[in-house]
Structures are given as C-alpha cells and as structure tokens.
Design a protein around this motif. Structure first.
Motif, PDB file in Angstrom:
ATOM      1  N   SER A  52       3.235 -21.897   0.462  1.00 44.69           N
ATOM      2  CA  SER A  52       4.229 -21.917   1.534  1.00 44.69           C
ATOM      3  C   SER A  52       5.724 -22.317   0.904  1.00 44.69           C
ATOM      4  CB  SER A  52       3.760 -22.822   2.564  1.00 44.69           C
ATOM      5  OG  SER A  52       2.445 -22.362   3.063  1.00 44.69           O
ATOM      6  N   ARG A  70      -1.821 -18.146   1.052  1.00 43.24           N
ATOM      7  CA  ARG A  70      -0.736 -18.485   2.174  1.00 43.24           C
ATOM      8  C   ARG A  70       0.598 -18.507   1.323  1.00 43.24           C
ATOM      9  NH1 ARG A  70      -0.658 -21.040   6.918  1.00 43.24           N
ATOM     10  NH2 ARG A  70       1.229 -22.319   7.381  1.00 43.24           N
ATOM     11  N   CYS A  72       3.596 -18.077   3.390  1.00 43.38           N
ATOM     12  CA  CYS A  72       4.628 -17.995   4.534  1.00 43.38           C
ATOM     13  C   CYS A  72       5.910 -18.848   4.170  1.00 43.38           C
ATOM     14  CB  CYS A  72       3.931 -19.401   5.513  1.00 43.38           C
ATOM     15  SG  CYS A  72       2.344 -18.733   6.286  1.00 43.38           S
ATOM     16  N   ASN A  90      -1.372 -14.241   4.198  1.00 45.60           N
ATOM     17  CA  ASN A  90      -0.544 -14.633   5.093  1.00 45.60           C
ATOM     18  C   ASN A  90       0.847 -14.583   4.370  1.00 45.60           C
ATOM     19  OD1 ASN A  90       1.202 -15.632   7.127  1.00 45.60           O
ATOM     20  ND2 ASN A  90      -0.289 -17.275   7.766  1.00 45.60           N
ATOM     21  N   GLN A  92       3.693 -14.251   6.336  1.00 51.98           N
ATOM     22  CA  GLN A  92       4.765 -14.522   7.533  1.00 51.98           C
ATOM     23  C   GLN A  92       6.110 -15.160   7.026  1.00 51.98           C
ATOM     24  OE1 GLN A  92       3.253 -16.997  10.570  1.00 51.98           O
ATOM     25  NE2 GLN A  92       4.852 -16.393  12.155  1.00 51.98           N
TER      26      GLN A  92
END
Length: 148
Positions: A52, A70, A72, A90, A92
């Motif tokens: 992240s 992850r 993000c 992920n 995003q």
C-alpha cells in the motif's frame, strides 16, 4: 539480497530502491510506504504482501507472484510486470502508467480507480469481478476482456 527469505517481515517505509531482490520470498511482508523504485523483484514470491502506497516505479516485477497482494495506491509507473501473477490482487488507486503487463494474469483483481494510461496490455487475462465491498452485498458484475 537476491533469493533472500524475508517472509512476513515488516519493511514499512524502508528504502529498498535499486535493490536486487530477484527470486526472494517476500510473501506476507509489510512494505507499506516503502520505496522500491527501480528494484529487481523478478521471479519473487510477493504473494499476499502489503505494498500500500509503495513506490515501485520502474521496478522489475516480471514473473513475480503478486497473487492476493495489496497494492492500493502503489506507484507502478514504468514497472515491468510481464508474466506477473496479479490474481486477486487489490490494485485500487494504483498507478500503472506506462507499465508493461504483457502476458500478466489479473484474474479477479480489484482495479477500482487504477490508472492504466499508456500501459501495455498485450495478452492480459482480465477476467475480473468488479464490486464494491459491502457488508450486505458482496456480489459483483462479471467482466471478461481478452487483449491480444
């Protein structure tokens, strides 16, 4: 650090720019906020790692296993993700500007608000489930795209 075993390590905010981590095991590792700009992570096991808000711009992630990772808000601009496994990752708000995703697997990846401007998407598996996580409704719309 090529081939290093760092499974589950806490490397948040670490500066690993231009580091050779090819073939390393970084699965379940916490790298949130780290700088891996220009790092060599080719063939690395990055399964379920937390990237992240990490700077991975210009990094070599070819043939890396990023399944369920992850990413993000991560910056993957100009990164080499050829043949990378991003299944169920992920992404995003990730920046994949001019990233090379040739032959990458993005099956079931979450790409809400990801930026793929000028990214290379040749032969990418984009069989996705697009959904907003909600406590009452976790179903989504199926979208299957084939790029050749």
């Amino acid at each position: 650090m090529s081939g290093a075993y760092l499974r589950g390590a806490n490397l948040c905010d670490a500066n690993l720019s231009n580091t050779d981590l090819s073939g390393a095991d970084l699965s379940l590792t916490y790298l949130s906020g780290a700088s891996l700009c220009g790092a060599n992570l080719s063939g690395a096991n990055l399964c379920r790692a937390d990237f992240s808000d990490t700077d991975l711009s210009g990094a070599d992630l070819s043939s890396a296993d990023l399944s369920s990772a992850r990413l993000c808000g991560a910056d993957l601009s100009g990164a080499d993700l050829t043949e990378a496994n991003l299944q169920s990752a992920n992404l995003q708000r990730a920046h994949l500007i001019a990233a090379d995703l040739t032959d990458a697997n993005l099956e079931r990846a979450y790409i809400n608000q990801a930026n793929f401007t000028e990214a290379y998407l040749t032969n990418v598996n984009l069989e996705l489930t697009i959904s907003e996580p909600r406590a009452t409704n976790t179903s989504g719309t199926q979208l299957k795209l084939n790029f050749t």
